[in-house]
Design a protein around this motif. Structure first.
Motif, PDB file in Angstrom:
ATOM      1  N   UNK A 336     -14.298 -41.986  33.041  1.00 39.41           N
ATOM      2  CA  UNK A 336     -13.347 -41.791  34.055  1.00 39.41           C
ATOM      3  C   UNK A 336     -12.972 -42.949  34.828  1.00 39.41           C
ATOM      4  N   UNK A 337     -11.700 -43.305  34.653  1.00 37.60           N
ATOM      5  CA  UNK A 337     -11.314 -44.568  35.554  1.00 37.60           C
ATOM      6  C   UNK A 337     -11.687 -44.534  36.995  1.00 37.60           C
ATOM      7  N   UNK A 338     -12.257 -45.597  37.473  1.00 36.61           N
ATOM      8  CA  UNK A 338     -12.621 -45.510  38.770  1.00 36.61           C
ATOM      9  C   UNK A 338     -13.901 -44.700  39.535  1.00 36.61           C
ATOM     10  N   UNK A 378      -7.450 -34.641  35.479  1.00 34.04           N
ATOM     11  CA  UNK A 378      -7.898 -34.169  34.133  1.00 34.04           C
ATOM     12  C   UNK A 378      -8.259 -35.237  33.047  1.00 34.04           C
ATOM     13  N   UNK A 379      -9.351 -35.000  32.416  1.00 35.26           N
ATOM     14  CA  UNK A 379      -9.591 -35.722  31.362  1.00 35.26           C
ATOM     15  C   UNK A 379      -8.778 -35.191  29.998  1.00 35.26           C
ATOM     16  N   UNK A 380      -8.223 -36.265  29.315  1.00 36.84           N
ATOM     17  CA  UNK A 380      -7.658 -35.618  28.167  1.00 36.84           C
ATOM     18  C   UNK A 380      -8.558 -35.488  27.065  1.00 36.84           C
ATOM     19  N   UNK A 381      -8.067 -34.315  26.441  1.00 39.79           N
ATOM     20  CA  UNK A 381      -8.839 -33.728  25.022  1.00 39.79           C
ATOM     21  C   UNK A 381      -8.647 -34.806  24.026  1.00 39.79           C
ATOM     22  N   UNK A 382      -9.538 -34.559  23.165  1.00 36.28           N
ATOM     23  CA  UNK A 382      -9.287 -35.149  21.913  1.00 36.28           C
ATOM     24  C   UNK A 382      -8.050 -34.792  21.033  1.00 36.28           C
TER      25      UNK A 382
END
Length: 440
Positions: A336-338, A378-382
């Protein structure tokens, strides 16, 4: 009559800002952390000192000697210091940065939160606890307050003992003191019983449609003795009565319930948006996840987040079921950025008996975030359908179950054999005519 002339030393002390600094608060040994000697204290015990930019360039802080620029102006753009000793045996000034409490105060004031009395917030429901300002006259009285003589008047400074913090010898000594003050305690219990009986009589008269009697109820000695026996036999009924005399669990307060953080008495504020007008909620605040859920020191620990420089525990996990758990809350995620963050709406702020700031918050709703154009991370999925649609490959992945042993998605790359495009009707007819002409 001419005023007495002051000596140069007296005039220097009278005009000195350093001489006007408040004394250091006591109890520093009790506030230090057992895990770290350099941990930030729950509340400041020494005053913060600032200096104008013109004096800062010369290292002049109004002290006995200048402070080095390497530890003040070159280390921070807004240097603030606290002094431990003006002069030591080594002829130096012992000081340190006071930005920890100063910046925390500035961050808290940006929340526009009034201080409330400590109350437990139930995160499983949407019912917000009732706000009680510590500046009300029946809760915070001084010697000149008009409500000081009213029944049930309290002050924030409590001189009574804390039973949970007493040793066996101290408790035995306290029992002797209570025995000597038994007539006064019985008189207070009698006043409470009279007030309770009067409330019951007024409630009964109101239910029957009769006139309300403003006179206090008449209680006989037999009725009062029977009331004392019921309190002795029922511990659940005795607890609320004793709580009005003693601090049973949290202990007596060490500071004012407001802590000097805010002097606003209510939440009656209108948060006006420049484009969308008045809002029901203030602008959401971003909370940083400091410690995710999991085992900590051999036991299960709740998640820990930082809101405006304040560490907050118990991140209302019950409300995350509907909107989903924020990334990084259940486990540490370095991708996660930051670091893990999410948006919250503060609802209550109070100071406990140890002088620590307790902040309660709910996760910000979509309505509160919409006017400001903010969203949770929101984390991007693969691989998603939108990602495949934007690629030049015409192959669309199948979402149904594939036979065992076969890959779900077709391999991509230049070495993969591309499927030939389907021929049109004119091409098929032309090919058929060419075959017929060649045979003839």
């Amino acid at each position: 009559m001419a005023s007495a002339r002051l000596s140069p030393t007296a005039n220097l002390l009278r005009n000195s800002r350093l001489f006007a600094l408040p004394k250091t608060l006591k109890g520093r040994n009790d506030l230090t952390s057992r895990e770290s000697d350099t941990a930030t204290l729950p509340h400041p015990v020494r005053a913060s000192i600032v200096t104008p930019q013109s004096s800062l360039a010369r290292g002049d802080w109004g002290l006995k000697r200048p402070l080095p620029a390497k530890s003040t102006s070159e280390k921070s753009s807004r240097p603030v210091v606290r002094v431990h000793a003006l002069d030591t045996y080594e002829h130096v000034t012992d000081f340190e940065s006071a930005a920890d409490h100063t910046v925390t105060l500035e961050k808290f004031q940006e929340l526009h939160m009034p201080m409330s009395l400590p109350s437990k917030v139930n995160y499983a429901t949407s019912v917000v606890p009732r706000h009680q300002s510590p500046f009300e006259t029946h809760l915070d009285n001084t010697e000149t307050s008009q409500g000081l003589q009213e029944p049930g008047a309290k002050q924030f400074r409590h001189t009574g003992p804390w039973l949970a913090g007493q040793t066996e010898a101290e408790f035995a000594e306290y029992l002797k003191q209570v025995t000597r003050n038994k007539p006064e305690l019985l008189q207070k219990l009698r006043e409470q019983f009279v007030a309770k009986r009067s409330a019951e009589i007024r409630k009964l008269a109101q239910d029957n449609g009769e006139d309300l009697d403003t006179q206090p109820a008449i209680v006989t000695d037999a009725e009062f003795n029977a009331y004392i026996k019921t309190l002795r036999n029922d511990p659940f009924a005795l607890g609320p009565v004793l709580s009005s005399f003693e601090y049973a669990v949290s202990g007596p307060p060490k500071t004012h319930p407001s802590g000097g953080l805010s002097y606003t008495r209510s939440h009656a504020l209108i948060h006006n948006h420049a484009q969308f007008g008045p809002q029901a909620h203030q602008r959401p605040v971003e909370a940083r996840i400091l410690r995710p859920k999991g085992r900590f020191k051999g036991r299960m620990a709740r998640a820990l987040a930082g809101i405006g420089g304040i560490a907050v525990e118990d991140l209302n996990a019950m409300t995350f079921v509907e909107q989903g758990t924020p990334p990084g809350l259940t486990f540490f995620d370095a991708s996660i950025p930051g670091g893990g963050k999410y948006w919250v709406t503060p609802i209550r702020a109070s100071v406990d008996s140890d002088g620590r700031i307790g902040l309660s918050s709910y996760r910000a709703s979509a309505t509160a975030k919409a006017p400001y154009g903010i969203e949770d991370y929101h984390k991007p999925t693969t691989l998603t359908i939108s990602d495949v649609a934007n690629t030049p490959s015409p192959i669309v992945p199948r979402l149904d179950r594939q036979p065992f042993g076969q890959p779900r998605f077709q391999p991509s790359g230049e070495n993969r054999t591309r499927r030939q495009p389907t021929k049109g009707t004119e091409d098929v007819a032309r090919s058929l005519l060419n075959n017929l002409n060649s045979k003839s």
